[in-house]
Enzyme design. Structure first.
Site, PDB file in Angstrom:
ATOM      1  N   ASN A  61       8.976  -9.091   6.363  1.00 53.50           N
ATOM      2  CA  ASN A  61       8.548  -9.525   5.033  1.00 53.50           C
ATOM      3  C   ASN A  61       9.421  -8.773   4.025  1.00 53.50           C
ATOM      4  OD1 ASN A  61       7.300 -10.069   2.612  1.00 53.50           O
ATOM      5  ND2 ASN A  61       5.473  -8.847   3.045  1.00 53.50           N
ATOM      6  N   LYS A 114       9.562  -9.088   0.922  1.00 54.30           N
ATOM      7  CA  LYS A 114       8.934  -8.927  -0.393  1.00 54.30           C
ATOM      8  C   LYS A 114       9.930  -9.324  -1.496  1.00 54.30           C
ATOM      9  CE  LYS A 114       6.181  -5.274   1.628  1.00 54.30           C
ATOM     10  NZ  LYS A 114       5.122  -4.326   1.406  1.00 54.30           N
ATOM     11  N   HIS A 140      -1.377 -12.108   1.965  1.00 51.60           N
ATOM     12  CA  HIS A 140      -0.895 -10.717   1.985  1.00 51.60           C
ATOM     13  C   HIS A 140      -1.701  -9.899   0.973  1.00 51.60           C
ATOM     14  CE1 HIS A 140       1.671  -7.208   1.633  1.00 51.60           C
ATOM     15  NE2 HIS A 140       2.254  -7.590   2.768  1.00 51.60           N
ATOM     16  N   GLU A 179      -0.856  -7.727  -1.053  1.00 48.71           N
ATOM     17  CA  GLU A 179      -0.225  -7.593  -2.369  1.00 48.71           C
ATOM     18  C   GLU A 179      -0.514  -8.814  -3.230  1.00 48.71           C
ATOM     19  OE1 GLU A 179       3.757  -6.543  -1.106  1.00 48.71           O
ATOM     20  OE2 GLU A 179       2.988  -4.636  -0.366  1.00 48.71           O
ATOM     21  N   GLU A 215      -3.331  -5.899   8.563  1.00 46.71           N
ATOM     22  CA  GLU A 215      -2.558  -4.939   7.772  1.00 46.71           C
ATOM     23  C   GLU A 215      -3.511  -4.097   6.919  1.00 46.71           C
ATOM     24  OE1 GLU A 215       1.750  -6.397   7.169  1.00 46.71           O
ATOM     25  OE2 GLU A 215       0.518  -7.230   5.574  1.00 46.71           O
ATOM     26  N   GLY A 249       3.453   0.375   3.280  1.00 43.31           N
ATOM     27  CA  GLY A 249       4.442   1.063   2.456  1.00 43.31           C
ATOM     28  C   GLY A 249       4.146   2.527   2.200  1.00 43.31           C
ATOM     29  N   SER A 308       3.631   0.118   7.714  1.00 47.47           N
ATOM     30  CA  SER A 308       4.495   1.264   8.029  1.00 47.47           C
ATOM     31  C   SER A 308       5.002   1.273   9.466  1.00 47.47           C
ATOM     32  CB  SER A 308       3.773   2.583   7.693  1.00 47.47           C
ATOM     33  OG  SER A 308       3.530   2.658   6.299  1.00 47.47           O
ATOM     34  N   GLY A 321       7.484  -4.643   6.616  1.00 43.50           N
ATOM     35  CA  GLY A 321       8.017  -4.720   5.263  1.00 43.50           C
ATOM     36  C   GLY A 321       9.307  -3.931   5.129  1.00 43.50           C
TER      37      GLY A 321
HETATM   38  C1  PEP Z   1       4.011  -5.593   4.613  1.00 40.73           C
HETATM   39  O1  PEP Z   1       4.339  -5.670   3.451  1.00 40.73           O
HETATM   40  O2  PEP Z   1       3.541  -6.588   5.181  1.00 40.73           O
HETATM   41  C2  PEP Z   1       4.210  -4.329   5.308  1.00 40.73           C
HETATM   42  C3  PEP Z   1       3.660  -4.166   6.463  1.00 40.73           C
HETATM   43  O3  PEP Z   1       4.983  -3.383   4.656  1.00 40.73           O
HETATM   44  P1  PEP Z   1       5.516  -1.994   5.268  1.00 40.73           P
HETATM   45  O4  PEP Z   1       6.036  -2.273   6.656  1.00 40.73           O
HETATM   46  O5  PEP Z   1       6.597  -1.561   4.344  1.00 40.73           O
HETATM   47  O6  PEP Z   1       4.361  -1.070   5.319  1.00 40.73           O
END
Ligand code: PEP
Length: 248
Positions: free
Chosen positions: A10, A12, A93, A95, A163, A169, A208, A229
């Site tokens: 992803n 973003k 998601h 976000e 998630e 993040g 992460s 991400g």
């Molecule tokens: C995401 O945005 O779906 C995500 C898992 O981000 P990150 O891997 O940066 O934590």
């Protein structure tokens, strides 16, 4: 049943047109791991160029509108993603749930619209930190799953990404036991809802994930892949995660 591992990037709101070169590097290296299905979800603006440069690759959107067309300034319909060359889309998601106020009913409508347009779907769920700390994470996430799932769907075309919001993040990750417990609970809830089709559905962990922790997280019970991400933006960071999936 054996489910193929699925590792999805992803991106973003990252990437200008020169990032297509990095996507080409990612898919070229991912070809060395044919046991893993790999997809990248770049910003809308890159889908067309990426799909043209990589006609065999799975390229996805990060969101779509539930309506087919209309007065929705700034939004993109599922059929527009297909038209640009996408074959999948992320919906729900955190976000967007948190930043854009999307609730389960809207996420469900988006998933239904995406499936109807021919896209595969990755439906995201996950609890905030306070809910995890209060011990209510499983109930919270199962309610999201129940309320966000389309009424009818082909289980081979819809994956769920668990998630935890506090892990996205941040560099924080749940314990492998907590991930396995959550994924097991989601699988059981799906079995109650759709029966044997639950065994076909892929459940991804996201939050992460990186080259160091991927083998452990992807090896947890009922984890069929990862939604990634930050570590999906370069081949150097993403391919070790794909390789970890291939090694399982
Ligand atoms: C995401 O945005 O779906 C995500 C898992 O981000 P990150 O891997 O940066 O934590």
């Amino acid at each position: 049943m054996a489910r193929r591992k699925y590792v999805v990037g992803n991106w973003k709101m990252n990437g200008l047109s020169d990032a297509v070169t990095e996507a080409q590097a990612i898919f070229a290296a991912a070809d060395e791991h044919p046991a893993v299905d790999v997809a990248i979800c770049p910003p809308f603006t890159l889908i067309g160029a990426m799909a043209a440069a990589l006609p065999e690759a799975a390229i996805g959107g990060q969101d779509c509108h539930a309506a087919a067309s209309g007065a929705y300034t700034g939004s993109v319909a599922a059929a527009m993603l297909v038209d640009a060359g996408a074959t999948l889309v992320i919906v729900g998601h955190s976000e967007r749930r948190e930043g854009c106020g999307e609730g389960d009913a809207e996420v469900k409508a988006k998933a239904e619209a995406a499936l109807a347009a021919g896209l595969n779907v990755i439906l995201c769920v996950g609890e905030p930190r306070a809910v995890r700390e209060s011990g209510g994470a499983i109930d919270y996430v199962l309610a999201q799953v129940r309320e966000s799932l389309p009424v009818e769907f082909d289980p081979a075309r819809l994956a769920i990404a668990y998630e935890p919001i506090w892990a996205i993040g941040t560099g924080l990750v749940p314990t492998v036991d907590d991930v396995a417990a959550m994924h097991g609970a989601i699988r059981a809830a799906l079995a109650e809802r759709i029966g044997a089709g639950a065994e076909v559905m892929r459940l991804l962990y996201g939050g992460s994930v990186n080259g160091e922790n991927a083998a452990e997280l992807l090896g947890a019970g009922d984890v069929d892949g990862a939604l990634v991400g930050g570590a999906s933006l370069t081949a150097a960071k993403f391919i070790p995660i794909v390789a970890a999936g291939a090694g399982l």
